[in-house]
Motif scaffolding. Structure first.
Motif, PDB file in Angstrom:
ATOM      1  N   UNK A  59       0.998  -1.121   0.008  1.00  0.00           N
ATOM      2  CA  UNK A  59      -0.061  -0.077  -0.017  1.00  0.00           C
ATOM      3  C   UNK A  59       0.994   1.305  -0.050  1.00  0.00           C
ATOM      4  N   UNK A  60       0.287   2.309  -0.887  1.00  0.00           N
ATOM      5  CA  UNK A  60       1.226   3.548  -0.720  1.00  0.00           C
ATOM      6  C   UNK A  60       0.402   4.740  -0.784  1.00  0.00           C
TER       7      UNK A  60
ATOM      8  N   UNK B  83      -2.642  12.633  15.275  1.00  0.00           N
ATOM      9  CA  UNK B  83      -2.666  12.172  14.233  1.00  0.00           C
ATOM     10  C   UNK B  83      -3.498  11.089  14.224  1.00  0.00           C
ATOM     11  N   UNK B  84      -4.464  10.693  13.414  1.00  0.00           N
ATOM     12  CA  UNK B  84      -5.164   9.401  13.262  1.00  0.00           C
ATOM     13  C   UNK B  84      -4.588   8.652  12.192  1.00  0.00           C
ATOM     14  N   UNK B  85      -4.329   7.312  12.407  1.00  0.00           N
ATOM     15  CA  UNK B  85      -4.036   6.567  10.911  1.00  0.00           C
ATOM     16  C   UNK B  85      -4.492   5.148  11.193  1.00  0.00           C
ATOM     17  N   UNK B  86      -4.571   4.343   9.984  1.00  0.00           N
ATOM     18  CA  UNK B  86      -4.744   2.857   9.905  1.00  0.00           C
ATOM     19  C   UNK B  86      -3.491   2.318  10.156  1.00  0.00           C
ATOM     20  N   UNK B  87      -3.087   1.718  10.901  1.00  0.00           N
ATOM     21  CA  UNK B  87      -1.734   1.178  11.288  1.00  0.00           C
ATOM     22  C   UNK B  87      -1.531  -0.315  10.454  1.00  0.00           C
ATOM     23  N   UNK B  88      -0.356  -0.840  10.321  1.00  0.00           N
ATOM     24  CA  UNK B  88      -0.107  -1.933   9.605  1.00  0.00           C
ATOM     25  C   UNK B  88      -0.959  -3.364  10.301  1.00  0.00           C
TER      26      UNK B  88
ATOM     27  N   UNK C 192       6.309   9.068  14.713  1.00  0.00           N
ATOM     28  CA  UNK C 192       6.023   7.882  14.028  1.00  0.00           C
ATOM     29  C   UNK C 192       5.556   7.815  12.580  1.00  0.00           C
ATOM     30  N   UNK C 193       4.709   8.998  12.267  1.00  0.00           N
ATOM     31  CA  UNK C 193       4.170   9.211  11.163  1.00  0.00           C
ATOM     32  C   UNK C 193       4.567  10.345  10.253  1.00  0.00           C
ATOM     33  N   UNK C 194       5.016  11.422  11.087  1.00  0.00           N
ATOM     34  CA  UNK C 194       5.668  12.463  10.402  1.00  0.00           C
ATOM     35  C   UNK C 194       6.842  12.065   9.528  1.00  0.00           C
ATOM     36  N   UNK C 195       6.784  12.541   8.281  1.00  0.00           N
ATOM     37  CA  UNK C 195       7.887  12.204   7.159  1.00  0.00           C
ATOM     38  C   UNK C 195       7.974  10.734   6.825  1.00  0.00           C
ATOM     39  N   UNK C 196       7.220  10.046   7.423  1.00  0.00           N
ATOM     40  CA  UNK C 196       7.409   8.695   7.277  1.00  0.00           C
ATOM     41  C   UNK C 196       6.883   8.040   5.899  1.00  0.00           C
ATOM     42  N   UNK C 197       6.003   8.901   5.210  1.00  0.00           N
ATOM     43  CA  UNK C 197       5.604   8.487   3.865  1.00  0.00           C
ATOM     44  C   UNK C 197       4.790   7.381   3.930  1.00  0.00           C
ATOM     45  N   UNK C 198       3.859   7.175   4.882  1.00  0.00           N
ATOM     46  CA  UNK C 198       3.012   6.267   4.790  1.00  0.00           C
ATOM     47  C   UNK C 198       3.537   4.703   5.213  1.00  0.00           C
ATOM     48  N   UNK C 199       5.004   4.681   5.764  1.00  0.00           N
ATOM     49  CA  UNK C 199       5.707   3.436   5.818  1.00  0.00           C
ATOM     50  C   UNK C 199       5.131   2.910   7.369  1.00  0.00           C
ATOM     51  N   UNK C 200       4.385   3.819   7.879  1.00  0.00           N
ATOM     52  CA  UNK C 200       4.135   3.264   9.462  1.00  0.00           C
ATOM     53  C   UNK C 200       2.544   3.085   9.428  1.00  0.00           C
ATOM     54  N   UNK C 201       1.867   3.494   8.379  1.00  0.00           N
ATOM     55  CA  UNK C 201       0.372   3.778   8.338  1.00  0.00           C
ATOM     56  C   UNK C 201      -0.327   4.804   7.387  1.00  0.00           C
TER      57      UNK C 201
END
Length: 379
Positions: free
Chosen positions: A63-64, A150-155, A169-178
């Motif tokens: 997923x990207x 931040x709310x996110x759908x995690x892996x 954990x999500x900042x500048x992580x480009x979606x690698x963590x959720x």
């Protein structure tokens, strides 16, 4: 694994598998071209995001996430194909006192403290996940320092909320963590911005004045030193000039010409110029100590680089260079590896040690298959 399109149809989430849409989804400001997605999904809410995440986990499909597609640091470069999650249908906004809750696909239609030069094209979620400094960073710093939650759908297919320092954990992580779905940000008061232009007879005068001004720590909102060459590509005077902006009512006694026109066109600063000339030029950025940026700027200018220097509250000069591949090869040989390397697909090349460790810890714990924007974190 190969995407099962029939299963995707059963989710009742809008998607496309047309070759035109798939090709367009990976066109951004990256020179590197990765793979194209097997499908693009367009979720309307968190429930639909979770449906897509659950399918991807079950089928072992990468997923990207995608926002406005104007990052130049490899965020939407797909290393393994899979599903592109286009967040731009999620653009709800709920304003509060001194803050705002926005869905990830929202544009910058509120009074943001820090926002990217390409704010007319970017999404809030995309900039949080792939950006860093920007307009307003002289006063407020990094974009994620303005984010409270931040709310996110995690892996693991669960919605999770990050607060305080954990937003990294999500900042500048480009979606690698959720897949980030919603953000709560601090906003700037509705105070008009005053802008001025100070023009110089040459580069030496510009460097000396700018360094001295920064060291005086005036209450500026934004500060950028622009070359004649960057002005030729967009707008501005035909000489080195400093653009300053500050909130009306601040105690700023700096003489200069009215900068209203250039400030209203701030989307034409470096990133805007690069976007308009993407087919002709390459670019790189370097964050250097205030006392030594002048020498690098002199040398780069003599090599034919098109230069702009943005200043933030980190006591560094953020040098942006643009030019032909030959010019940029010379810049690279002179400057070496950048501490904020936009030409490296690994996010490790742009983040502090403590920041990348947060991302690596979370990635190891929750995404052992590396399905979330795979190939972007170096362990």
């Amino acid at each position: 694994m190969t995407l099962n399109v029939e299963r995707l149809k059963m989710l009742d989430v809008h998607f496309s598998t047309s070759i035109e849409d798939r090709l367009n989804s990976v066109r951004g400001l990256d020179k590197e071209q990765g793979k194209i997605p097997d499908a693009i999904v367009f979720p309307r809410d968190e429930d639909e995001v979770l449906k897509v995440v659950e399918l991807a986990l079950e089928e072992h499909i990468p997923l990207v996430p995608r926002g406005g597609g104007v990052s130049s640091a490899g965020g939407i470069v797909m290393k393994k194909g899979g599903i592109m999650v286009d967040m731009r249908r999620m653009k709800g906004i709920q304003a509060g006192k001194g803050e705002v809750m926005v869905e990830a696909g929202s544009g910058y239609v509120f009074n943001a403290r820090v926002y990217p030069t390409l704010w007319k094209h970017a999404t809030v979620g995309g900039n949080f996940c792939g950006g860093s400094w920007g307009i307003g960073s002289m006063e407020y710093g990094l974009n994620w320092d303005q984010v409270l939650e931040v709310r996110m759908a995690n892996p693991r297919g669960k919605m999770t909320t990050l607060r305080g320092g954990d937003v990294k954990v999500a900042a500048h992580a480009e979606g690698t963590t959720g897949i980030v779905t919603r953000l709560r940000l601090m906003t700037r008061e509705s105070v008009p911005i005053v802008s001025k232009i100070i023009m110089f007879n040459g580069l030496e005068e510009a460097i000396t004045f700018t360094r001295k001004l920064y060291e005086e720590v005036p209450p500026l909102y934004h500060m950028v030193l622009r070359s004649p060459e960057i002005a030729h590509l967009t707008l501005g005077p035909d000489k080195w000039h400093l653009v300053i902006a500050y909130q009306k009512g601040r105690d700023v006694e700096i003489q200069g010409e009215d900068g209203k026109v250039i400030w209203e066109n701030r989307d034409k600063f470096f990133a805007g110029a690069y976007m308009e000339n993407f087919n002709y030029f390459e670019y790189s950025t370097y964050h250097l100590p205030l006392e030594s940026f002048g020498e690098s700027l002199r040398k780069a200018s003599s090599m034919g680089a098109i230069s702009e220097v943005e200043f933030a509250n980190d006591f560094k000069a953020h040098l942006d260079f643009m030019g032909t591949s030959d010019v940029m090869d010379k810049i690279s040989a002179m400057m070496g590896k950048s501490s904020f390397d936009v030409n490296d697909v690994f996010i490790n090349s742009r983040l502090s040690r403590d920041h990348i460790q947060k991302i690596m810890w979370y990635k190891r714990a929750y995404d052992k298959e590396d399905l979330f924007n795979p190939g972007k974190v170096k362990f």
